[in-house]
Design a protein around this motif. Structure first.
Motif, mmCIF file in Angstrom:
data_model
loop_
_atom_site.group_PDB
_atom_site.id
_atom_site.type_symbol
_atom_site.label_atom_id
_atom_site.label_comp_id
_atom_site.label_asym_id
_atom_site.label_seq_id
_atom_site.Cartn_x
_atom_site.Cartn_y
_atom_site.Cartn_z
ATOM 1 N N HIS A 42 62.050 -9.644 -36.686
ATOM 2 C CA HIS A 42 61.243 -9.071 -35.265
ATOM 3 C C HIS A 42 62.697 -8.370 -35.413
ATOM 4 O O HIS A 42 63.581 -8.566 -33.841
ATOM 5 C CB HIS A 42 60.963 -10.017 -34.303
ATOM 6 N N HIS A 48 65.988 -10.117 -34.349
ATOM 7 C CA HIS A 48 66.307 -11.753 -34.407
ATOM 8 C C HIS A 48 65.021 -12.129 -35.249
ATOM 9 O O HIS A 48 64.231 -11.557 -35.756
ATOM 10 C CB HIS A 48 65.820 -12.426 -32.657
ATOM 11 N N ASP A 50 61.853 -14.912 -36.024
ATOM 12 C CA ASP A 50 60.915 -16.212 -34.307
ATOM 13 C C ASP A 50 60.257 -17.023 -35.279
ATOM 14 O O ASP A 50 59.181 -16.794 -36.386
ATOM 15 C CB ASP A 50 59.866 -15.257 -34.021
HETATM 16 MN MN MN Z 1 60.034 -12.039 -30.762
#
Ligand code: MN
Length: 192
Positions: A42, A48, A50
Motif C-alpha cells: 500500500h 507499507h 497490510d
Molecule cells: Mn494500508
C-alpha cells in the motif's frame, strides 16, 4: 454468510464509499477452502504492507511498515489496524488521494493459512500460523508487545525449510493476482 457485521463499523466509518473503490463489506462470499490470508502493498502517505488473516468472518489486519521477512532474525513491527471485510482480499487499485488510506494498493501475496493458536492464545497476544502463499510460506509467530491504544505486535519467521537469511521484500514487487507492479496499476505511484 452476509457481512452485515458490527465489527466492520470502524472500517465503514473511515471510508466514503461514493468516492473510494474499496469494498463496502456487505457482499455475500462463497465459503472458501481454508482460512484466507493476504498481504497488500500500500503506497499511501508512507509505503507499507497490510497483513490480513481471516478470523471469524472478517480479516484481522496489521500494518507492516517494513513488510514481512523470511529471515528469522528480523522482528517486523505489525501495528494492529481496523478489521476489514473478507472481500478486501481481492482489492487492488487506486484509493483517491483525499480518502482514508489514499494511494495505490497491490495484492502482494495471497493464499491460505493454518492456525495453531486458540482463541485464548490470541487474546493473550500470541499467534502461530503457517502461511501458504505464493511468496510467503512456512511458520510465523505474531507476538503482541503493546496492548493499549494501537496494539503493536512483532511478526517473526520461525525456523523451518522456508527461512531465508538473505530475504529482501522488495525483490518481488509484482501482484500475485494481476502480475502488475505499483507503477503499472497507477503511473503516479512512487517507485518501489
Ligand atoms: Mn494500508
Amino acid at each position: 454468510m452476509f457481512m452485515q457485521n458490527k465489527r466492520l463499523t470502524t472500517y465503514q466509518q473511515k471510508r466514503d464509499f461514493s468516492k473510494t473503490p474499496e469494498p463496502k463489506g456487505e457482499e455475500k462470499l462463497e465459503k472458501q477452502k481454508g482460512l484466507i490470508f493476504v498481504i497488500q502493498k500500500h503506497a499511501a502517505s508512507h509505503l507499507h504492507y497490510d497483513f490480513r488473516l481471516e478470523m471469524d468472518g472478517i480479516l484481522k489486519s496489521w500494518a507492516l511498515p517494513k513488510g514481512p521477512s523470511l529471515n528469522p532474525q528480523d522482528k517486523r513491527l505489525a501495528i494492529e489496524t481496523e478489521d476489514h471485510p473478507l472481500s478486501y482480499k481481492d482489492f487492488e487499485g487506486v484509493i483517491p488521494k483525499e480518502q482514508y488510506g489514499g494511494g495505490t494498493v497491490l495484492v502482494w501475496d495471497h493464499g491460505t493459512y493454518d492456525c495453531f493458536s486458540s482463541q485464548e492464545d490470541y487474546k493473550k497476544g500470541h499467534l502461530v500460523v503457517i502461511l501458504k502463499g505464493q511468496k510467503l510460506k512456512g511458520k510465523f509467530t505474531l507476538q503482541r508487545f503493546k496492548k493499549k491504544d494501537k496494539p503493536q505486535w512483532l511478526l517473526i519467521k520461525a525456523h523451518d525449510e522456508y527461512e531465508n537469511s538473505n530475504y529482501d521484500v522488495t525483490f518481488d514487487n509484482k501482484s500475485t493476482i494481476s502480475g502488475k507492479t505499483l507503477k503499472e496499476i497507477n503511473p503516479e505511484a512512487p517507485d518501489d
